[in-house]
Scaffold this motif. Structure first.
Motif, PDB file in Angstrom:
ATOM      1  N   GLY A 178       0.934  -1.233   0.194  1.00  0.00           N
ATOM      2  CA  GLY A 178       0.117   0.156   0.010  1.00  0.00           C
ATOM      3  C   GLY A 178       0.786   1.343  -0.038  1.00  0.00           C
ATOM      4  N   MET A 179       0.234   2.396   0.210  1.00  0.00           N
ATOM      5  CA  MET A 179       0.994   3.579   0.362  1.00  0.00           C
ATOM      6  C   MET A 179       0.738   4.058   1.725  1.00  0.00           C
ATOM      7  SD  MET A 179       1.989   3.912  -2.709  1.00  0.00           S
ATOM      8  CE  MET A 179       2.314   5.632  -3.251  1.00  0.00           C
ATOM      9  N   ALA A 180       1.895   4.854   2.159  1.00  0.00           N
ATOM     10  CA  ALA A 180       2.022   5.499   3.511  1.00  0.00           C
ATOM     11  C   ALA A 180       2.311   7.184   3.069  1.00  0.00           C
ATOM     12  CB  ALA A 180       2.998   5.090   4.453  1.00  0.00           C
ATOM     13  N   MET A 181       1.837   7.972   3.874  1.00  0.00           N
ATOM     14  CA  MET A 181       1.991   9.528   3.610  1.00  0.00           C
ATOM     15  C   MET A 181       3.374   9.736   4.294  1.00  0.00           C
ATOM     16  SD  MET A 181       1.279  12.408   2.576  1.00  0.00           S
ATOM     17  CE  MET A 181      -0.141  12.191   1.710  1.00  0.00           C
ATOM     18  N   LEU A 182       4.227  10.526   3.798  1.00  0.00           N
ATOM     19  CA  LEU A 182       5.350  10.943   4.520  1.00  0.00           C
ATOM     20  C   LEU A 182       5.220  12.600   4.967  1.00  0.00           C
ATOM     21  CD1 LEU A 182       8.168   9.510   2.176  1.00  0.00           C
ATOM     22  CD2 LEU A 182       7.199   8.501   4.333  1.00  0.00           C
ATOM     23  N   LYS A 183       5.646  12.862   6.107  1.00  0.00           N
ATOM     24  CA  LYS A 183       5.724  14.217   6.508  1.00  0.00           C
ATOM     25  C   LYS A 183       6.919  14.757   6.718  1.00  0.00           C
ATOM     26  CE  LYS A 183       1.180  14.241   8.912  1.00  0.00           C
ATOM     27  NZ  LYS A 183       0.335  14.487  10.019  1.00  0.00           N
ATOM     28  N   GLY A 184       7.015  16.159   6.293  1.00  0.00           N
ATOM     29  CA  GLY A 184       8.436  16.712   6.658  1.00  0.00           C
ATOM     30  C   GLY A 184       7.955  17.909   7.642  1.00  0.00           C
ATOM     31  N   ARG A 185       9.273  18.613   7.693  1.00  0.00           N
ATOM     32  CA  ARG A 185       8.973  19.836   8.593  1.00  0.00           C
ATOM     33  C   ARG A 185      10.010  20.931   7.924  1.00  0.00           C
ATOM     34  NH1 ARG A 185       6.300  19.965  13.077  1.00  0.00           N
ATOM     35  NH2 ARG A 185       5.771  18.102  13.995  1.00  0.00           N
ATOM     36  N   THR A 186       9.541  22.087   7.695  1.00  0.00           N
ATOM     37  CA  THR A 186      10.339  23.078   7.274  1.00  0.00           C
ATOM     38  C   THR A 186      11.535  23.364   7.977  1.00  0.00           C
ATOM     39  OG1 THR A 186       8.235  24.127   6.414  1.00  0.00           O
ATOM     40  CG2 THR A 186      10.128  25.575   6.314  1.00  0.00           C
ATOM     41  N   GLY A 187      12.715  23.253   7.561  1.00  0.00           N
ATOM     42  CA  GLY A 187      13.906  23.506   8.379  1.00  0.00           C
ATOM     43  C   GLY A 187      14.069  22.568   9.448  1.00  0.00           C
ATOM     44  N   GLY A 188      13.222  21.457   9.348  1.00  0.00           N
ATOM     45  CA  GLY A 188      13.590  20.263  10.463  1.00  0.00           C
ATOM     46  C   GLY A 188      12.864  20.573  11.700  1.00  0.00           C
ATOM     47  N   THR A 189      12.376  21.847  11.773  1.00  0.00           N
ATOM     48  CA  THR A 189      11.714  22.123  13.276  1.00  0.00           C
ATOM     49  C   THR A 189      10.473  22.878  13.145  1.00  0.00           C
ATOM     50  OG1 THR A 189      12.899  24.008  13.436  1.00  0.00           O
ATOM     51  CG2 THR A 189      13.900  22.113  14.528  1.00  0.00           C
ATOM     52  N   ASN A 210       6.844  24.009  10.759  1.00  0.00           N
ATOM     53  CA  ASN A 210       5.603  23.396  10.658  1.00  0.00           C
ATOM     54  C   ASN A 210       5.601  22.416   9.799  1.00  0.00           C
ATOM     55  OD1 ASN A 210       4.270  25.702  11.976  1.00  0.00           O
ATOM     56  ND2 ASN A 210       3.872  26.835  10.180  1.00  0.00           N
ATOM     57  N   ALA A 211       4.585  21.201  10.231  1.00  0.00           N
ATOM     58  CA  ALA A 211       4.755  19.939   9.301  1.00  0.00           C
ATOM     59  C   ALA A 211       4.065  20.216   8.300  1.00  0.00           C
ATOM     60  CB  ALA A 211       4.027  18.752  10.174  1.00  0.00           C
ATOM     61  N   PHE A 212       4.257  19.405   6.996  1.00  0.00           N
ATOM     62  CA  PHE A 212       3.886  19.434   5.781  1.00  0.00           C
ATOM     63  C   PHE A 212       3.905  17.965   4.970  1.00  0.00           C
ATOM     64  CE2 PHE A 212       7.961  20.424   4.580  1.00  0.00           C
ATOM     65  CZ  PHE A 212       8.434  19.612   3.637  1.00  0.00           C
ATOM     66  N   HIS A 213       2.979  17.714   4.194  1.00  0.00           N
ATOM     67  CA  HIS A 213       3.027  16.452   3.425  1.00  0.00           C
ATOM     68  C   HIS A 213       4.135  16.438   2.290  1.00  0.00           C
ATOM     69  CE1 HIS A 213      -0.433  14.992   5.783  1.00  0.00           C
ATOM     70  NE2 HIS A 213      -1.220  16.134   5.307  1.00  0.00           N
ATOM     71  N   LEU A 214       4.968  15.574   2.490  1.00  0.00           N
ATOM     72  CA  LEU A 214       5.973  15.532   1.766  1.00  0.00           C
ATOM     73  C   LEU A 214       5.860  14.866   0.345  1.00  0.00           C
ATOM     74  CD1 LEU A 214       9.029  16.222   1.557  1.00  0.00           C
ATOM     75  CD2 LEU A 214       9.455  14.072   2.679  1.00  0.00           C
ATOM     76  N   GLY A 215       4.957  13.634   0.578  1.00  0.00           N
ATOM     77  CA  GLY A 215       4.703  12.837  -0.379  1.00  0.00           C
ATOM     78  C   GLY A 215       4.285  11.351  -0.010  1.00  0.00           C
ATOM     79  N   GLU A 216       4.107  10.610  -0.860  1.00  0.00           N
ATOM     80  CA  GLU A 216       3.715   9.072  -0.605  1.00  0.00           C
ATOM     81  C   GLU A 216       5.004   8.204  -0.811  1.00  0.00           C
ATOM     82  OE1 GLU A 216       0.226   8.706  -2.679  1.00  0.00           O
ATOM     83  OE2 GLU A 216      -0.933   9.326  -1.153  1.00  0.00           O
ATOM     84  N   MET A 217       4.880   7.008  -0.110  1.00  0.00           N
ATOM     85  CA  MET A 217       6.028   6.185  -0.187  1.00  0.00           C
ATOM     86  C   MET A 217       5.276   4.615  -0.480  1.00  0.00           C
ATOM     87  SD  MET A 217       8.647   4.996   2.333  1.00  0.00           S
ATOM     88  CE  MET A 217       7.637   4.372   3.702  1.00  0.00           C
ATOM     89  N   THR A 218       5.733   3.861  -1.064  1.00  0.00           N
ATOM     90  CA  THR A 218       5.071   2.665  -1.140  1.00  0.00           C
ATOM     91  C   THR A 218       5.692   1.775   0.091  1.00  0.00           C
ATOM     92  OG1 THR A 218       5.401   2.509  -3.489  1.00  0.00           O
ATOM     93  CG2 THR A 218       4.911   0.102  -2.516  1.00  0.00           C
TER      94      THR A 218
END
Length: 150
Positions: free
Chosen positions: A47-58, A60-68
């Motif tokens: 399936g797919m999982a949503m990856l989250k990232g953070r601007t500058g590492g610290t 606000n969180a944002f959706h980076l993309g999906e991963m198998t």
């Protein structure tokens, strides 16, 4: 002998290659002799999982993309259930991780699992990370600032 915590064990198995796990798993089964039989209770399924990232590492969180992602759950003959997840589409890899998770829940197999499977995989992973760090260090550029005379 200290035992690897479950999360660290799952991470190590997911980051190791399936071929390395299978080779060591076969040797472990031959060494133990009365290795447990198992059946899949869920999956393996991809399936797919949503990856989250953070601007500058610290920030606000944002959706980076999906991963198998592939997951599997197995049950040993005695009813012990193990779970495994791995990035990508390798069903056998996820099943091996789930099987190792189930086997690790038995005290009589923990030490063999640690010494004959996990320790060699940890050494291989550390060596791979060392090589990758050396490769990255070779491309490092140091910047400096020239100060103009005043």
């Amino acid at each position: 002998m200290t035992h690897t915590p479950r999360g660290a064990r799952q991470r190590l198995l997911a980051l190791s290659s399936r071929q390395h796990i299978e080779a060591r798993w076969g040797a472990l089964g031959a060494w133990l002799g009365d290795f447990p039989r198992h059946r899949c209770v869920r999956g393996p399924e991809t399936g797919m999982a949503m990856l989250k990232g953070r601007t500058g590492g610290t920030g606000n969180a944002f959706h980076l993309g999906e991963m198998t992602l592939t997951r599997a759950s197995v049950a040993l003959d005695d009813g012990t259930v193990g779970h495994g997840w791995v990035r990508g589409r390798d069903h056998r890899h996820a099943e091996l991780i789930a099987l190792a998770d189930a086997v690790a829940q038995h005290a009589e197999w923990q030490e063999a699992l640690e010494t004959r499977l996990l320790a060699p995989l940890a050494a291989e992973l550390a060596e791979r990370q060392r090589r990758d760090a050396a490769t990255a260090a070779a491309t490092r550029v140091d910047f400096f600032t020239l100060v103009r005379g005043e």
